[in-house]
Enzyme design. Structure first.
Site, PDB file in Angstrom:
ATOM      1  N   ASP A 504     -18.974   6.254 -43.225  1.00  0.00           N
ATOM      2  CA  ASP A 504     -17.507   6.203 -42.923  1.00  0.00           C
ATOM      3  C   ASP A 504     -16.997   7.829 -43.754  1.00  0.00           C
ATOM      4  O   ASP A 504     -17.727   8.471 -44.424  1.00  0.00           O
ATOM      5  CB  ASP A 504     -16.819   5.525 -43.790  1.00  0.00           C
ATOM      6  CG  ASP A 504     -16.647   4.223 -42.865  1.00  0.00           C
ATOM      7  OD1 ASP A 504     -16.739   4.322 -41.603  1.00  0.00           O
ATOM      8  OD2 ASP A 504     -16.086   3.198 -43.523  1.00  0.00           O
ATOM      9  N   ASP A 759     -15.998  -0.421 -45.396  1.00  0.00           N
ATOM     10  CA  ASP A 759     -15.157  -0.825 -46.337  1.00  0.00           C
ATOM     11  C   ASP A 759     -14.373  -2.059 -46.077  1.00  0.00           C
ATOM     12  O   ASP A 759     -13.907  -2.687 -47.041  1.00  0.00           O
ATOM     13  CB  ASP A 759     -14.603   0.338 -47.061  1.00  0.00           C
ATOM     14  CG  ASP A 759     -13.923   1.118 -46.337  1.00  0.00           C
ATOM     15  OD1 ASP A 759     -13.488   0.696 -45.080  1.00  0.00           O
ATOM     16  OD2 ASP A 759     -13.217   2.291 -46.603  1.00  0.00           O
ATOM     17  N   ASP A 763     -15.338  -3.749 -40.529  1.00  0.00           N
ATOM     18  CA  ASP A 763     -16.287  -3.126 -40.728  1.00  0.00           C
ATOM     19  C   ASP A 763     -17.886  -4.275 -40.607  1.00  0.00           C
ATOM     20  O   ASP A 763     -19.010  -3.877 -40.528  1.00  0.00           O
ATOM     21  CB  ASP A 763     -16.825  -2.381 -41.583  1.00  0.00           C
ATOM     22  CG  ASP A 763     -15.969  -0.988 -41.650  1.00  0.00           C
ATOM     23  OD1 ASP A 763     -15.658  -0.648 -40.307  1.00  0.00           O
ATOM     24  OD2 ASP A 763     -15.255  -0.360 -42.703  1.00  0.00           O
TER      25      ASP A 763
END
Length: 1030
Positions: A504, A759, A763
């Site tokens: 990410d 997070d 996800d």
């Protein structure tokens, strides 16, 4: 060997391994020396089956509740009272069709009674009254109006009528002496009273194992038990034939060696258990937001008490059983408790929240009612805690190696015993004394048997799978200090094979400390960074525009502005929400005042599919207004008007649209995250069940939020590249499905070993699918953390690189230990067997072999499996998915060292007496001592040599590894004591200084031999690369 291991032990993966695969490899292992120790760090499949059965039971209960509710709603109204028996018969038929017949039969009578009672009350309009419930004396004396059992029956039983009988949620709160706005008033005495009446929010765990339990388990080793029996027999026969104490030396020597092995093994295992216990505590550190004593604060879930007011949002785990107080669009995933993936909508009409379930969407305030072992989750977790972690692929593979070598060792042990026994019989036959056996003959035969058993002890590398655990435990402890919490053991070793990291951007590559640095309000672009610039924004827009803007910022948010104990203002929420709220406060807004002016009617929380958040407000004049914010391109596309600085509404024509789009792109070009704010006046006929409109909005403004790149990210990415690890950043507003698809294809099509960071709740599928899931510890939701294998506590990409380095260190350390142990196995086995065949005697006695076993097993694992990582590890290519664990390089080193050590032992056996000029009655004893001493020092220097499998310089950084230096030092000191002072027990005799120097020299020569072997490999590599270069 590798193909055999893959065929029989390759079914165990780094994660999500089936129970069938776990059972299969254990069957292949067959009989082991010490099953308690060998299988200590493996999953308890029976306990997991119990947990699965509990989930099925919970699912059946839920199914029955649905059946009862549906039948009552449909049939009770239709049938008059005389036909009530028909309802019960119908319910009986439904029961027979349920999935789990045993569970339903067990509860049939109880359910039938409950159904009949509920139906009777429904027909006659009779509701439960509070008078039916009697408050226990101890609860009443403590000042409460309801007991834990009654609360449990309401929430776990989803008993709406009983809840209403107690006055609903407000009534329960009153009886728990709490407030639905301010929470409990927590003083020391009141907290103690609540804990005494309602219990702690902790589940029962297995009591920690004490040191003596590990001693007991180490004593369960079958070969040590046999050796113990041999020692006792030797002691009795020796004392009977030779008297005390001379006849007791051999037996006592074996007993002392066994005890030394047991206590050293138990100490090592006990230390490991303490490390795992500390790490387990770290895993369980979960905090939630509560309102207590009138202000919002963070609290450990283990400190929660009935009556607490808990704030839940997307991705949170429900920390206890409770009741819904207020909230919007709340969807709960109960799969962890029932196995059912369909989310449940929680409202004021159906307010039951169960511990361990997850918030899939929406947010709420929850009143805690039941905690700890009084909840179904507590009982489930108590069972699961005994289930243990899955064994790792390396543990399983090394169990396979131990099994193969164990079978070979057993075969040669039997042959050695047969050869030695045949030699004794031949000798007695030649002397004509085959029918006359003395105590000395019996002792010799017993010694031969003890040597054979000890060969099994040495040959079976029982420490191989446990060395993996030792190395993983050491790495996990050190990684914790480096801000990485390992949740699953296998992640340590798998990360060493990673070929790709999908990362990410926000919070991982950036600092996750967001601030609004630019804004475009009513067409005016302004830099935002200090109070003067905020004043400039206020001066350029009218009061009416500012009011609508602040109304949007402060009401359309998942964050909060609160005051702590000291009265200091604290902004809570995600980094994006915090940045917007901070921006609103800088414009002079009052969060609480703005919230109190309007009534919040409906909330659609932000999710990754819609990429927006929307709310509906009832304004003071009674009119309705929707506010919306989210991804700039989506919100702008939903607008057909915009507001100018004077508050006039202007149609959004194509030039204006393109101009605003250019502003968004300009902000994005400056590495800013852009959000749009918009609003819509609604008609009076809008209801709370209606969907908030997705078009027709009026644009208020655009904000540019800066999230600076973390220091050291560039260097960390370069390190990954040099290590052969590809770093991929998934961008362009990718959906969770995009991430999942990317991970799946990288693993299946390109055969990559993939690590993924995440997070958010969405996800979780990608984290679960990846070989290694890395969740963010600060920004990550509980759902993401639970799906992950490693939690990055500081949300920093540099920490991910550290995890990769430790993963490689674990993998290579275990390879070093395997190389060292297999060398000792081969040499010890070969020397005793060939010597027995050719000379009729074994040069290494049982006591000596037990000492060698401890050097190569427990002490060897401590020395080699705890080597810290170095920067050189990140200059190698990753092993990948198909790399052989026992590599050609390892075989080369094993064979090279084994041949050299064979040569040394055979040279001493053949020419030792001549070289050292040994004669007299003690010549054989001195020679065997020289052989034993040289063999041990060969292992000492081989251990040093094993620090590097390919590098010639094996001494680099050796003094920095205190464990390694300590183990080597202890080995040498004990060897001196055994040779010089324990001769009567260890069958040794003191040596001269010259003899000591020669023994040490023989050991030391193994290092240049190892360097020469590595040099040959380097020359081969150069020859291979030269043609390619040409």
């Amino acid at each position: 060997m590798e193909s055999y291991l893959n065929e029989n032990f390759g079914g165990v993966r780094s994660k999500n391994t089936t129970d069938e695969a776990l059972i299969r490899w254990r069957r292949v292992c067959g009989v082991v020396k010490n099953p308690k120790r060998r299988f200590r760090f493996t999953a308890n499949i029976s306990k997991r089956s119990e947990a699965a059965a509990m989930r099925r039971t919970n699912q059946n209960r839920k199914l029955k509740r649905r059946v009862v509710d549906d039948e009552l709603r449909r049939d009770v109204v239709r049938f008059p009272l005389p036909e009530f028996n028909e309802i019960l018969q119908k319910f009986g038929r439904l029961e027979e069709e349920a999935v789990d017949t045993l569970v339903l039969l067990k509860e049939k009578l109880r359910v039938a009674v409950l159904v009949s009672k509920a139906a009777f009350q429904f027909i006659h309009g009779i509701a439960s009254t509070p008078n039916e419930y009697t408050i226990p004396v101890e609860v009443k004396d403590a000042g409460f109006g309801i007991c834990a059992e009654e609360l449990g029956s309401i929430v776990e039983g989803h008993d709406i009528k009983k809840l209403k009988g107690h006055g609903g949620v407000e009534g329960i709160a009153s009886k728990l002496c709490t407030s639905c706005t301010d929470g409990i008033n927590a003083t020391h005495d009141s907290v103690k009273a609540r804990q005494d009446v309602y219990g702690l929010n902790k589940f029962t765990e297995s009591p920690p194992r004490g040191f003596w339990l590990f001693v007991w388990e180490a004593l369960q080793d079958m070969t040590l038990i046999i050796l113990g029996v041999c020692a006792i027999v030797s002691l009795l026969v020796g004392v009977a034939s030779e008297g005390w104490p001379t006849g007791a030396h051999d037996g006592l020597g074996i007993v002392a060696s066994i005890l030394l092995v047991v206590f050293v093994t138990a100490t090592s295992d006990y230390r490991q258990s303490l490390q795992f216990k500390d790490l387990d505590k770290e895993k369980k550190k979960i905090s939630v937001h509560v309102t207590r004593n009138g202000y919002r604060q963070k609290l450990s879930i283990y400190d929660l008490l009935p009556g607490e007011l808990v704030h839940l949002s997307i991705g949170d785990q429900v920390p206890a059983d409770g009741l819904f107080v207020s909230g919007f669009s709340l969807l709960i995933n109960e799969s962890s408790l029932t196995g059912e993936s369909e989310p449940v909508a929680i409202t004021a009409d159906y307010p039951f929240l169960l511990s361990g379930t997850k918030v899939q969407d929406g947010s709420c305030k929850m009143l805690v009612t039941t905690v700890g072992m009084r909840t179904q989750w507590g009982k489930l977790m108590a069972t699961l805690s005994e289930g243990g972690d899955d064994e790792t692929p390396l543990q399983v593979k090394l169990n396979g190696v131990a099994t193969i070598i164990g079978k070979i060792g057993l075969f040669f042990a039997v042959l050695t015993f047969a050869v030695l026994t045949q030699s004794l019989f031949s000798h007695k036959w030649q002397e004509g004394t085959q029918l006359f056996w003395t105590g000395e003959d019996a002792l010799k035969l017993l010694e031969y048997f003890a040597v054979a058993v000890t060969i099994v002890v040495v040959a079976v590398p029982e420490g191989l799978p446990l060395a993996v655990t030792l190395s993983l435990a050491f790495a996990m402890k050190k990684m914790m200090n480096d801000k990485a919490l390992v949740r699953h053991l296998a992640a340590c070793e798998t990360m060493g094979s990673a070929t790709c990291i999908c990362s990410d951007k926000t919070g991982t590559l950036t600092t996750n400390h967001m601030t609004v640095v630019k804004s475009c309000i009513c067409g005016n672009i302004t830099e935002v960074g200090n109070p003067k610039e905020a004043d400039s924004i206020r001066s350029n827009i009218s009061d009416s525009v500012l009011k609508v803007l602040l109304q949007s910022i402060f009401n359309n948010t998942g964050g909060d502005v609160v005051r702590d104990k000291s009265g200091r203002v604290e902004i809570l929420g995600t980094p994006t929400e915090t940045a917007l709220l901070e921006f609103g406060l800088s414009l002079g807004g009052d969060f609480q005042l703005m919230r109190q002016e309007c009534k919040l009617l409906k909330v659609e929380p932000f999710n990754s599919a819609k990429k927006r958040m929307a709310v509906v407000l009832q304004l003071p004049d009674g009119s309705l207004r929707a506010h919306c914010k989210g991804a700039s391109e989506i919100i702008l596309d939903a607008c057909d008007k915009y507001m100018d600085s004077t508050g006039n509404i202007i149609p959004l024509d194509e030039p204006s649209f393109n101009h605003l789009k250019d502003i968004i792109e300009r902000f994005a070009g400056e590495a800013l995250r852009t959000l749009c704010l918009a609003y819509l006046e609604l008609e009076d006929d809008f209801s709370q069940t209606s969907q908030i409109p997705s078009r027709g909005y009026t644009l208020l403004g655009i904000v540019g939020i800066k999230d600076p790149v973390r220091p050291g990210v560039k260097e960390s990415v370069e390190i990954c590249r040099s290590a052969g690890i590809t770093v991929r950043m998934v961008m362009a507003r990718s959906s969770p499905l995009d991430k999942h698809t990317l991970v799946t294809n990288l693993r299946s099509i390109f055969d990559e070993v993939v690590a993924v960071t995440g997070d958010g709740t969405n996800d979780a599928p990608a984290l679960h699918e990846a070989d290694i899931g890395l969740a963010m510890g600060i920004a990550g939701t509980e759902v993401a953390k639970e799906s992950a294998d490693v939690i990055i506590l500081d949300d920093n990409f540099s920490t991910i690189v550290t995890v990769a380095k430790w993963g490689r260190s674990v993998y290579i350390n275990i390879q070093k230990f395997v190389q060292f142990q297999l060398t000792v196995n081969v040499v010890a086995l070969g020397v005793n067997f060939t010597s027995a065949c050719l000379t009729g005697n074994a040069p290494l006695t049982a006591v000596q072999l037990l000492w060698v076993n401890m050097i190569m097993d427990t002490l060897g694992a401590l020395a080699l499996a705890t080597e810290p990582p170095n920067d050189e590890l990140m200059k190698r290519s990753p092993v990948g998915r198909k790399g052989n664990f026992i590599s050609n390089v390892m075989w080369r080193n094993i064979i090279g060292q084994a041949v050299y050590q064979f040569f040394v032992i055979w040279y001493l056996q053949a020419h030792g007496k001549e070289v050292f000029q040994l004669d007299g009655p003690d010549a054989d004893l001195v020679l065997n001592t020289l052989i034993f001493n040289s063999f041990v020092f060969c292992q000492v220097f081989n251990e040093i040599n094993s620090r590097e499998m390919e590098k010639i310089n094996v001494l680099e950084g050796v003094l920095e590894n205190y464990v390694f230096v300590g183990v080597i030092s202890c080995t040498v000191i004990f060897q001196i004591i055994i040779v010089e002072y324990l001769g009567t027990f260890a069958s040794t005799t003191p040596l001269t200084l010259f003899q000591w120097i020669v023994c040490i020299l023989f050991g030391f020569l193994g290092m240049p031999v190892g360097a020469a072997i590595k040099l040959i490999h380097h020359l081969d590599l150069q020859e291979e690369t030269t043609p390619q270069a040409k």
